[in-house]
Scaffold this active site. Structure first.
Site, PDB file in Angstrom:
ATOM      1  N   CYS A  73      -4.984   2.089  13.881  1.00  0.00           N
ATOM      2  CA  CYS A  73      -5.466   2.413  13.278  1.00  0.00           C
ATOM      3  C   CYS A  73      -4.095   2.496  12.401  1.00  0.00           C
ATOM      4  CB  CYS A  73      -5.325   4.256  12.253  1.00  0.00           C
ATOM      5  SG  CYS A  73      -5.399   4.644  10.726  1.00  0.00           S
ATOM      6  N   GLU A 264      -9.204   6.491 -20.690  1.00  0.00           N
ATOM      7  CA  GLU A 264     -10.152   6.404 -18.956  1.00  0.00           C
ATOM      8  C   GLU A 264     -11.025   5.763 -19.049  1.00  0.00           C
ATOM      9  OE1 GLU A 264     -10.118   5.623 -15.725  1.00  0.00           O
ATOM     10  OE2 GLU A 264      -8.372   7.039 -16.188  1.00  0.00           O
ATOM     11  N   CYS A 331       2.238   3.798  -8.660  1.00  0.00           N
ATOM     12  CA  CYS A 331       2.023   3.629  -7.100  1.00  0.00           C
ATOM     13  C   CYS A 331       2.264   2.587  -6.110  1.00  0.00           C
ATOM     14  CB  CYS A 331       0.650   4.673  -6.239  1.00  0.00           C
ATOM     15  SG  CYS A 331      -0.515   3.053  -7.239  1.00  0.00           S
TER      16      CYS A 331
END
Length: 375
Positions: A73, A264, A331
Site C-alpha cells: 500500500c 478561503e 502540513c
C-alpha cells in the site's frame, strides 16, 4: 537489479538515503543504519529509487508491521518502525528542511499526540478495483491494493461495507466516520449525514463529507491550542484567518474576543464557515487574488495553506500588514521552511516551531510556527 548496501539518513517523503556505485538511491522499507538488500525500481539521471527486499542487519526500533498490506500500500511509510523511532525520523526531517531551506537550527522534537498509532484517521480516500473491492493505490502507481480483511488499521471505524455496496469500479471513494461520498466522474452519492458535524472545544463545525477537515481526530484541538498559545490573542484585537476552510481557527479567535475575517477559495467551504462562525466575516476567493482586499494593518494572522505553502507573494502581503504575531500551520516541512525564509526576508522570524505527529505510520508531519517582527 538487486544490490546490498548500508542505509544512510532519512529523507523527506518516507525515504532513506543509500548510495551504490557513486549514485544516490532513495529507498523505501528501511531504517537508517540498516544493512539491506534492495531492488532498484526506477532509474533517473541524478538518482534512483529502490525498495528493501531483505533486511540483513536490522537496527533497534524495527518492528513487524501490523497491517497485512503494509509493504504494498502507498499509504503508510513507517509501519515497520516503533513509535519512538517514527518520532526520531520525523524530527530529523523537520530539522533538515528548516536548516537547509531556511537556515534555522531547530532544537525541537516532533511530539506524539493522544490516540496511538492506529485508529486515528477520520477520513480516508480509497479506490475501487475492477472486481468492486475497496483498496488503496500502491506507492507511485495506479494499481489498486485491496483492503485486508481487517480493513485499514489507521482508519477510525469507517463503514466500508456500506461503501462497497454501491461503489463503481475505478471510482474514488472518500470514507469519513459516519458517512462516505463517492466522487467518481463528478457524481456524489452518500450514506450518512452530509455535512458531518465535528465538535472542537465548545464549538460545533459542519464539514462536507468530501470537504477538507484535519484527518487525525485529535488534530483540530491540538492545532487550535498551539495557535492560541502562540498568538496569545487579546480581546478586541483584529485577526485574519487565511486558507480558513470551514472556520476552525476563526472560531477559536472569535471565542477569544477577536474581530475576525477569513479567506478561503471554495464557495462551499465558505458557506459552511459562515454557518459555523457567524460572528466572523468570510470571503470566497483564492488567497492570492484576495491580497488587494487585505486590510492596511491587522493584529494577528493565521495561515493554514495547502501542501505547496503560501508563497512569497502572500508572505509579502501578510508582513506588509505588520501583525504583532503570525501563526503558520504547515502540513509539509519543506513548504514551511521555504515560507519562513520568505518571512525572514520581510522582517519576520519564528519565535517558536512545534511539530506534531498527526499522521502516525506515515511520513507526514504537522508543524505550527509562531512568527514575530524581528527586534
Amino acid at each position: 537489479m538487486t544490490v546490498e548496501l548500508v542505509l544512510g539518513p532519512v529523507a523527506h517523503g518516507g525515504f532513506v538515503v543509500g548510495r551504490h556505485d557513486g549514485k544516490v538511491l532513495f529507498v523505501t522499507g528501511g531504517l537508517p543504519g540498516e544493512r539491506v538488500s534492495v531492488e532498484v525500481t526506477e532509474r533517473g539521471r541524478r538518482y534512483d529509487r529502490a525498495r528493501v527486499v531483505e533486511v540483513l542487519e536490522a537496527v533497534p526500533g524495527r518492528v513487524e508491521p501490523p497491517c497485512a498490506i503494509a509493504s504494498e500500500c502507498g499509504g503508510c511509510d513507517w509501519q515497520f518502525a516503533d513509535q519512538p523511532t517514527q518520532l526520531d525520523l520525523k524530527t530529523a526531517v523537520v530539522e533538515e528542511q528548516l536548516r537547509r531551506l531556511a537556515g534555522i537550527d531547530w532544537g525541537g522534537r516532533v511530539e506524539a499526540v493522544p490516540g496511538g498509532l492506529t485508529g486515528w484517521r477520520t477520513r480516508t480516500r480509497l479506490a475501487v478495483d475492477d472486481e468492486g473491492r475497496l483498496g488503496f493505490r500502491a506507492r507511485r502507481s495506479h494499481a489498486i491494493v485491496p483492503l485486508p480483511e481487517a480493513g485499514c488499521l489507521i482508519a477510525d471505524h469507517a463503514p466500508y461495507d456500506d461503501a462497497t455496496r454501491v461503489a463503481e469500479p475505478r471510482a474514488e471513494v472518500i470514507v469519513a466516520v459516519g458517512t462516505w461520498a463517492d466522487t467518481c466522474l463528478g457524481q456524489k452519492l452518500g450514506i450518512g449525514p452530509d455535512p458531518v458535524r465535528q465538535q472542537v472545544f465548545d464549538r460545533t463545525f459542519e464539514v462536507a463529507a468530501d470537504g477538507f477537515w484535519q484527518a487525525h481526530r485529535e488534530a483540530p484541538e491540538v492545532l487550535t491550542r498551539a495557535v492560541l498559545e502562540g498568538l496569545e490573542p487579546q480581546r478586541g484585537e483584529s485577526a485574519l484567518d487565511l486558507y480558513c476552510g470551514v472556520g476552525l481557527f476563526a472560531g477559536a479567535l472569535i471565542d477569544s474576543g477577536c474581530r475576525v475575517s477569513g479567506v478561503e477559495t471554495g464557495n462551499a467551504a465558505v458557506a459552511l464557515a459562515r454557518r459555523n462562525v457567524p460572528e466572523a466575516r468570510f470571503t470566497a476567493a483564492p488567497v492570492e487574488r484576495a491580497l488587494r482586499d487585505f486590510p492596511d494593518s491587522v493584529d494577528l494572522v493565521v495561515l493554514d495553506p495547502p501542501r505547496k505553502g503560501a508563497g512569497e507573494k502572500v508572505v509579502r502581503a501578510v508582513a506588509g500588514m505588520a501583525p504583532r504575531a503570525i501563526a503558520y500551520v504547515a502540513c509539509d516541512p519543506a513548504a514551511l521552511a521555504r515560507d519562513l525564509a520568505h518571512f525572514a526576508d520581510h522582517g519576520y522570524v519564528a519565535s517558536d516551531i512545534k511539530g506534531f505527529d498527526l499522521f502516525p505510520m506515515t511520513h507526514h508531519v504537522e508543524c505550527v510556527a509562531i512568527l514575530r517582527a524581528r527586534g
